[in-house]
Design an enzyme around this catalytic site. Structure first.
Site, short mmCIF file in Angstrom:
data_model
loop_
_atom_site.label_atom_id
_atom_site.label_comp_id
_atom_site.label_asym_id
_atom_site.label_seq_id
_atom_site.Cartn_x
_atom_site.Cartn_y
_atom_site.Cartn_z
N ASP A 35 0.57 -1.22 -0.04
CA ASP A 35 -0.02 0.02 -0.03
C ASP A 35 0.90 1.21 -0.18
O ASP A 35 0.67 2.19 -0.93
CB ASP A 35 -0.82 -0.07 1.33
CG ASP A 35 -2.15 1.02 1.16
OD1 ASP A 35 -2.41 1.22 0.03
OD2 ASP A 35 -2.59 1.46 2.17
N SER A 122 -2.93 -9.65 2.16
CA SER A 122 -3.02 -10.02 3.87
C SER A 122 -2.07 -10.73 4.44
O SER A 122 -2.01 -10.85 5.37
CB SER A 122 -4.25 -10.82 3.92
OG SER A 122 -5.48 -9.91 3.86
#
Length: 175
Positions: A35, A122
């Site tokens: 991110d 994740s």
């Protein structure tokens, strides 16, 4: 391995594909790992696009996906998806992770994309077991490609050697 699935080791923010998938947080605010790298490389436009989505919808729910332009990235689009935080597998984590891949692939199909790149969703600070996450990723992408001919290339790009080796082992097994 399917001709449509490619495995690479490197930085997702450098790929020239129709869309890179960002392992985002619910507020689409930029963070660490993938991110942070995508937000940094994409420049201030990424934060602007994400801010507009937050104003309109409040962010992105876990398992869902939203689309922005790619800003300064070589890719045209970014598909932001929010993976589940691993809590031992008792809180729908598997279903939510599957949804990340399905919803990202559906956005790619809806926008007539030919190529898409996925990170290891994740498995960083969210703590999802790496091998289990890779199995889900490969299964969901393979199932999608069987029924959808629009995508020509799906790339799994791993930043670290451990994830690369896990994906490589699974992909060889499912050839």
């Amino acid at each position: 391995m399917s001709k449509k699935i490619t495995l690479l080791k490197g930085d997702i923010a450098t790929l020239k594909v129709d869309a890179v998938v960002n392992a985002a947080n619910n507020m689409l605010a930029g963070g660490g790992g993938v991110d942070g790298a995508i937000h940094k490389a994409g420049g201030p436009l990424i934060a602007k696009y994400c801010s507009e989505i937050r104003r309109e919808t409040g962010g992105c729910k876990t398992g869902e996906a939203v689309l922005t332009l790619g800003g300064n990235l070589p890719s045209k689009y970014i598909i932001h998806t929010v993976g589940p935080v691993w809590k031992g597998g008792k809180f729908r984590e598997e279903e939510l992770l599957k949804n990340c891949y399905r919803n990202s692939l559906m956005l790619a199909k809806e926008h007539h994309m030919k190529s898409i790149a996925f990170p290891n969703i994740s498995t960083g600070v969210y703590g999802y077991p790496k091998e289990a996450a890779a199995e889900i990723a490969i299964e969901e992408v393979s199932n999608f490609l069987k029924n959808n001919k629009s995508l020509e290339n799906v790339i799994f790009i791993c930043f670290d050697r451990e994830n690369f080796d896990i994906y490589n082992k699974i992909l060889k097994r499912v050839k």
